[in-house]
Design a protein around this motif. Sequence first.
Motif, PDB file in Angstrom:
ATOM      1  N   GLU A   1       7.753 136.811  39.163  1.00 47.72           N
ATOM      2  CA  GLU A   1       7.799 136.535  37.482  1.00 47.72           C
ATOM      3  C   GLU A   1       7.351 135.250  37.431  1.00 47.72           C
ATOM      4  O   GLU A   1       7.016 134.919  36.339  1.00 47.72           O
ATOM      5  CB  GLU A   1       9.151 136.767  37.087  1.00 47.72           C
ATOM      6  N   ALA A   2       7.063 134.363  38.584  1.00 42.80           N
ATOM      7  CA  ALA A   2       6.769 132.975  38.125  1.00 42.80           C
ATOM      8  C   ALA A   2       5.235 132.931  38.127  1.00 42.80           C
ATOM      9  O   ALA A   2       4.673 131.492  38.101  1.00 42.80           O
ATOM     10  CB  ALA A   2       7.447 131.886  39.402  1.00 42.80           C
ATOM     11  N   ASN A   3       4.470 133.918  38.094  1.00 39.64           N
ATOM     12  CA  ASN A   3       3.054 134.371  38.022  1.00 39.64           C
ATOM     13  C   ASN A   3       2.461 133.538  39.260  1.00 39.64           C
ATOM     14  O   ASN A   3       1.449 132.674  39.065  1.00 39.64           O
ATOM     15  CB  ASN A   3       2.617 133.436  36.767  1.00 39.64           C
TER      16      ASN A   3
ATOM     17  N   GLY B   1       8.571 134.558  29.928  1.00 40.12           N
ATOM     18  CA  GLY B   1       9.602 134.906  30.779  1.00 40.12           C
ATOM     19  C   GLY B   1      11.220 135.285  29.894  1.00 40.12           C
ATOM     20  O   GLY B   1      10.864 134.709  28.433  1.00 40.12           O
ATOM     21  N   ARG B   2      12.150 135.276  30.515  1.00 38.55           N
ATOM     22  CA  ARG B   2      13.164 135.439  29.892  1.00 38.55           C
ATOM     23  C   ARG B   2      14.015 134.237  29.331  1.00 38.55           C
ATOM     24  O   ARG B   2      13.846 133.318  29.926  1.00 38.55           O
ATOM     25  CB  ARG B   2      14.281 136.301  30.849  1.00 38.55           C
ATOM     26  N   ALA B   3      14.223 134.274  28.089  1.00 36.97           N
ATOM     27  CA  ALA B   3      15.032 133.088  27.482  1.00 36.97           C
ATOM     28  C   ALA B   3      14.391 131.641  27.584  1.00 36.97           C
ATOM     29  O   ALA B   3      14.793 130.909  28.220  1.00 36.97           O
ATOM     30  CB  ALA B   3      16.606 132.975  28.029  1.00 36.97           C
TER      31      ALA B   3
ATOM     32  N   LEU C   1      15.283 134.460  21.642  1.00 34.79           N
ATOM     33  CA  LEU C   1      15.891 135.773  21.560  1.00 34.79           C
ATOM     34  C   LEU C   1      14.627 136.872  21.773  1.00 34.79           C
ATOM     35  O   LEU C   1      15.055 137.880  22.181  1.00 34.79           O
ATOM     36  CB  LEU C   1      16.192 135.771  20.079  1.00 34.79           C
ATOM     37  N   VAL C   2      13.362 136.647  21.728  1.00 33.50           N
ATOM     38  CA  VAL C   2      12.286 137.759  21.823  1.00 33.50           C
ATOM     39  C   VAL C   2      11.537 137.512  22.969  1.00 33.50           C
ATOM     40  O   VAL C   2      10.467 138.148  23.041  1.00 33.50           O
ATOM     41  CB  VAL C   2      11.671 137.850  20.224  1.00 33.50           C
ATOM     42  N   ASP C   3      11.754 136.451  23.528  1.00 32.38           N
ATOM     43  CA  ASP C   3      11.104 135.798  24.692  1.00 32.38           C
ATOM     44  C   ASP C   3       9.503 135.604  24.409  1.00 32.38           C
ATOM     45  O   ASP C   3       8.663 136.341  24.863  1.00 32.38           O
ATOM     46  CB  ASP C   3      11.238 136.944  25.955  1.00 32.38           C
TER      47      ASP C   3
END
Length: 244
Positions: free
Chosen positions: A233-235, A141-143, A120-122
Motif C-alpha cells: 500500500e506504500a506504492n 491511503g486510509r485516514a 473520512l473519505v480518504d
Amino acid sequence: RLDPNDEQKKLITSNLSFNNFAIDPITSDFYIQNDSRIVKIGSYDYDVIYENNQNIYNFAINPVTGLVYIAVIYSINNGSTYVVDPYSNNSVITTIKTGGYTGDIAINTKTNTIYTINSLVDRLFVINGNTHTIDERVPVGRAPRVLDIDESSNMIYVGNPISETLSIVDGGTRNLSFVVNFQINPVEGGSVICDGIKTENYSRFDSGNSIECRVNPNQGFVFSSWSGDFVSEANRNTDVAVFD
C-alpha cells in the motif's frame, strides 16, 4: 520588529498560545493559529484575520497571491476550506466545501494549486487557486493526516497513519505514483532498462500505465530470473534481477 515597549503587543506575542504558525516570505508577516482564530502579526501591528467557534485544523499562505487558506472542521461529516484576503478587510472570498475531517493543507505556489486532505473519505482534494473550485478528488491511503509538496518536482506526499503508508501523487497528471526498487544480484551483473531508460536504484511510475522493463547483462553474465513482485500500500515494490 514589534516595539518591545508596546505592552499590548507584548501580551499578544508572549502570552498568546498557538497551534500552528506560518511566515509570509514576501511581506515577512507572521501568522499564528490560536485555537479558532488566525492572527496576522506585521511589523508594527497585529490583526485577527479569521475567527469562529469551530475547529481550525490547519492553514496555509500563498505568498504570491497573499491569500490565506484555512481548513475548518464543523463535524464528522461537515468541513470547509475558507479563503481569506488579509489585505482586504480580512474578507472571506469564498468557502470551499471539502467535507468532514478536512485536514492538513498545502499550496504549490508555482501552479497556484491548493491541496487538502479528507480523512473520512480518504481523498486528496485538488483546488484550483484561480477559480477556487475542486478540480479533482484523488484516492489516497486510509485516514490521511499530513501532506507536503515538492514544488520543484510537483509531487505531493500524503501520510496515511491507519494504513501506515505514504501516497505519492503527481501534481501534473493527478495520478498516484509507485516506486520500484531495482536490485541487481550480483551488482556487477548488469542493469535494468524500463521503457528505454536505464534505471538507478529505484524508479517512479504512474499507476495505471504499462511499463516494459528488460535486463542488460554485462559481459560474462547471463540473465537468470526475476524475483520479488510484492506491491504494498506504500506504492513501493522490489524486483530483483538475478544474473548467473
